[in-house]
Design a protein around this motif. Structure first.
Motif, PDB file in Angstrom:
ATOM      1  N   THR A  88       0.840  -1.189   0.000  1.00  0.00           N
ATOM      2  CA  THR A  88       0.000   0.000   0.000  1.00  0.00           C
ATOM      3  C   THR A  88       0.877   1.242   0.000  1.00  0.00           C
ATOM      4  OG1 THR A  88      -0.258   0.592   2.357  1.00  0.00           O
ATOM      5  CG2 THR A  88      -1.483  -1.339   1.559  1.00  0.00           C
ATOM      6  N   THR A  89       0.231   2.393  -0.100  1.00  0.00           N
ATOM      7  CA  THR A  89       0.971   3.647  -0.249  1.00  0.00           C
ATOM      8  C   THR A  89       1.522   4.187   1.059  1.00  0.00           C
ATOM      9  OG1 THR A  89      -1.173   4.766  -0.150  1.00  0.00           O
ATOM     10  CG2 THR A  89      -0.218   4.420  -2.330  1.00  0.00           C
ATOM     11  N   GLU A  90       1.110   3.649   2.203  1.00  0.00           N
ATOM     12  CA  GLU A  90       1.655   4.160   3.460  1.00  0.00           C
ATOM     13  C   GLU A  90       3.147   3.881   3.526  1.00  0.00           C
ATOM     14  OE1 GLU A  90      -0.488   2.859   6.885  1.00  0.00           O
ATOM     15  OE2 GLU A  90      -2.148   4.240   6.483  1.00  0.00           O
ATOM     16  N   ASP A  91       3.884   4.815   4.110  1.00  0.00           N
ATOM     17  CA  ASP A  91       5.343   4.742   4.078  1.00  0.00           C
ATOM     18  C   ASP A  91       5.872   3.434   4.653  1.00  0.00           C
ATOM     19  OD1 ASP A  91       7.984   6.445   3.782  1.00  0.00           O
ATOM     20  OD2 ASP A  91       8.095   5.490   5.749  1.00  0.00           O
ATOM     21  N   ARG A  92       5.336   3.018   5.824  1.00  0.00           N
ATOM     22  CA  ARG A  92       5.859   1.799   6.435  1.00  0.00           C
ATOM     23  C   ARG A  92       5.548   0.571   5.609  1.00  0.00           C
ATOM     24  NH1 ARG A  92       1.307   3.328   9.217  1.00  0.00           N
ATOM     25  NH2 ARG A  92      -0.218   1.760   9.912  1.00  0.00           N
ATOM     26  N   MET A  93       4.447   0.637   4.821  1.00  0.00           N
ATOM     27  CA  MET A  93       4.105  -0.484   3.955  1.00  0.00           C
ATOM     28  C   MET A  93       5.037  -0.544   2.750  1.00  0.00           C
ATOM     29  SD  MET A  93       1.690  -1.768   5.679  1.00  0.00           S
ATOM     30  CE  MET A  93       1.566  -3.030   4.467  1.00  0.00           C
ATOM     31  N   ARG A  94       5.286   0.612   2.146  1.00  0.00           N
ATOM     32  CA  ARG A  94       6.215   0.666   1.011  1.00  0.00           C
ATOM     33  C   ARG A  94       7.591   0.152   1.412  1.00  0.00           C
ATOM     34  NH1 ARG A  94       5.111   4.396  -3.159  1.00  0.00           N
ATOM     35  NH2 ARG A  94       7.359   4.662  -3.351  1.00  0.00           N
ATOM     36  N   LYS A  95       8.083   0.681   2.540  1.00  0.00           N
ATOM     37  CA  LYS A  95       9.432   0.313   2.978  1.00  0.00           C
ATOM     38  C   LYS A  95       9.498  -1.163   3.369  1.00  0.00           C
ATOM     39  CE  LYS A  95      11.273   4.495   2.664  1.00  0.00           C
ATOM     40  NZ  LYS A  95      10.095   5.345   2.438  1.00  0.00           N
ATOM     41  N   SER A  96       8.421  -1.690   3.906  1.00  0.00           N
ATOM     42  CA  SER A  96       8.401  -3.121   4.240  1.00  0.00           C
ATOM     43  C   SER A  96       8.533  -3.968   2.982  1.00  0.00           C
ATOM     44  CB  SER A  96       7.108  -3.475   4.974  1.00  0.00           C
ATOM     45  OG  SER A  96       7.072  -2.871   6.252  1.00  0.00           O
ATOM     46  N   ALA A  97       7.765  -3.628   1.952  1.00  0.00           N
ATOM     47  CA  ALA A  97       7.838  -4.376   0.697  1.00  0.00           C
ATOM     48  C   ALA A  97       9.222  -4.258   0.075  1.00  0.00           C
ATOM     49  CB  ALA A  97       6.775  -3.869  -0.274  1.00  0.00           C
ATOM     50  N   GLU A  98       9.805  -3.074   0.121  1.00  0.00           N
ATOM     51  CA  GLU A  98      11.128  -2.865  -0.477  1.00  0.00           C
ATOM     52  C   GLU A  98      12.205  -3.654   0.263  1.00  0.00           C
ATOM     53  OE1 GLU A  98      10.167   1.661  -2.107  1.00  0.00           O
ATOM     54  OE2 GLU A  98      11.248   1.360  -0.226  1.00  0.00           O
TER      55      GLU A  98
END
Length: 533
Positions: A204-214
């Motif tokens: 998802t677009t939330e920062d912690r979600m993006r960084k988790s996926a990355e």
């Protein structure tokens, strides 16, 4: 040379077209060779080897810990009343740092000879983070005029609140990176590095979600993960269809109709925190400890530890008080996103529908809940023949998905007034930070005996099974659906599983659950994760 810095298409409500595209370019000169990373130069020989496939090859039974990697967190503080070598960091509910589940009542089994894992779908939670909003105890202590503390609280005279909001901690990044490494070891051979089409993994677009996926992708593929996978970012805001945050389009999930769990939890907190409040008030001048501040102090133990590495708050409470802290979270979750909530199945059913669609290799062109059909109706953004399917979500959404799958072994209510040791839901074992829920499809050349000591049946053809794994331990599907059988391995034959799940949407009663006008149920009035008909 012009470098493309950022390109993102954000896709909105179900049946909507893309709503925003941002493209920014910057121009810079060529870097000198000692700063150049792409293309690589003077890199030496780089032949690769065979990818691991541990879920396929591991014949060792899960019998104990053989190696514990170094942890950056101090989690070994002595806690009063801890006589059984327990660790309070496994008692922190949804704000516990990641640890494998102690199990769900069944032993682990290697694959029988000739069986193959052919497909996997993972939904993982983001890693350890700052609190979603500031812990109010910090401001209360800062505003307390003339407050003084002594004894075990003397350190508080110089303490200041220092946490941020929402973003991943360093430990959170490591948890997701380690999760990526775990999954490449378990399933690496399900990816062909020579395939021309990139994988699509969703977040998802939330920062912690993006960084988790990355960070997960970097753990799985390395820093060049973008060569192999496209990360799909789905809007995570109220009013936008997104199965990874299904509560955003379920109105009743955020109003009085789903407060039974929170109310039961608050009443339990008000009771168990009384001794701690009296204890700390005896060490405090001009500051009064109440149940709210005691509970906040316990939250600070977790948040300071996962973000700063250590917290003095942890040792202020007894082991029994930490057990009660976890229990209060379990009450909240089972009543808000579990089987005692009238909206839990509705919140999670969109994700269940997506998993079933991928198992059957078809797109979703009609919204059945929180599904975003703009995305789910296109092969480019919802690939249906991908063997590795990795999604990144929130703990409450994963919990609701477990409910929507009908895992009734997590449905039994427990006392809202008295701590119950043997209970159906323990949130720290189910959705701690960086939780991961894997669904495998396993093909065997012949049916596999329910008694795993007997191997395969002599007769019968190729048989496919479904295997649920939550935080590295099997969820026995037969405990929730008798037709799956009382199997040693907890598997369920694929067609039996699909027939079971065919009623998931009907069970959720989505429109009435999320939009209906019904009386708010009390704790225990709802038992099936959906409103009474």
């Amino acid at each position: 040379m012009a470098f493309l810095l950022y390109s993102l298409a954000l896709l909105g409500l179900a049946n909507a077209s893309p709503v925003m595209t941002i493209v920014t370019t910057i121009t810079t000169s060529n870097p000198p060779d000692y700063f150049q990373t792409t293309p690589e130069i003077f890199q030496g020989p780089t032949p690769t080897g065979k990818e691991p496939f541990l879920r396929q090859t591991d014949d060792v039974q899960l019998s104990g810990v053989t190696y514990i990697p170094p942890s950056p967190l101090e989690t070994q503080q002595p806690i009063q009343g801890n006589s059984d070598d327990g660790n309070i960091f496994t008692l922190l509910g949804n704000i516990a740092p990641y640890h494998p589940s102690p199990g769900f009542g069944i032993d682990e089994h290697p694959l029988p000879e000739g069986a193959n894992v052919t497909w996997v779908n993972m939904i993982a939670r983001h890693g350890s983070r700052y609190p979603t909003e500031p812990i109010e105890l910090g401001a209360a202590l800062a505003d307390a005029k003339g407050a003084k503390f002594s004894g075990d609280l003397e350190w508080l005279n110089d303490w200041k609140y220092s946490l941020g909001t929402n973003i991943l901690s360093s430990n959170g990044r490591q948890e997701l990176y380690d999760n990526g490494v775990l999954h490449v070891y378990n399933y690496g051979q399900l990816f062909n590095p020579n395939q021309t089409k990139k994988l699509v993994w969703r977040t998802t677009t939330e920062d912690r979600m993006r960084k988790s996926a990355e960070n997960f992708a970097a753990g799985f593929f390395g820093l060049n993960y973008a060569d192999y996978v496209d990360l799909e970012f789905i809007i995570d805001e109220e009013g936008y269809n997104n199965s990874l945050s299904g509560y955003n389009v379920c109105e009743n999930n955020g109003n009085l109709r789903t407060t039974a769990g929170a109310n039961a939890s608050a009443a339990f907190v008000a009771n168990y925190t009384l001794p701690a409040a009296a204890r700390l008030n005896a060490l405090s001048t001009n500051f009064h400890w109440n149940s709210t501040w005691i509970y906040s102090a316990q939250q600070l133990c977790s948040y300071e530890t996962v973000n700063l590495g250590y917290s003095k708050w942890c040792a202020l409470f007894t082991y029994e008080e930490w057990q009660d802290f976890e229990y209060s979270i379990d009450l909240d979750f089972i009543g808000t996103f579990g089987f005692l909530s009238p909206t839990a199945r509705a919140v999670g059913v969109g994700y269940v529908e997506e998993v079933l669609a991928k198992m059957r290799h078809h797109l979703i062109t009609q919204a059945t809940g929180s599904d975003n059909v703009t995305l789910d109706g296109r092969e480019r953004t919802f690939p249906t023949h991908q063997a590795l399917n990795f999604d990144f979500s929130h703990e409450v959404n994963i919990f609701a998905a477990l409910t929507a799958f009908g895992l009734t072994q997590f449905a039994e209510p427990f006392s809202p007034e008295e701590y119950t040791e043997d209970r159906s839901v323990v949130v720290s074992a189910m959705t701690p930070f960086a939780a991961r829920f894997d669904i495998e499809m396993i093909e065997a050349p012949r049916p596999v005996c329910a008694d795993r000591t007997r191997g395969l049946y002599e007769e019968g053809g190729k048989t496919t099974y479904v295997h649920f794994i939550l935080n590295q331990r099997t969820i026995p599907l037969g405990q929730s659906h008798a037709a799956c059988g009382d199997r040693d391995d907890g598997w369920c034959e694929l067609e039996t599983f699909m027939k079971w799940q065919a009623g998931a949407l009907e069970e959720a009663n989505y429109d009435y659950a999320c939009n209906g006008d019904y009386a708010p149920p009390a704790y225990g009035d709802v038992r099936n994760g959906a409103p009474p008909s």
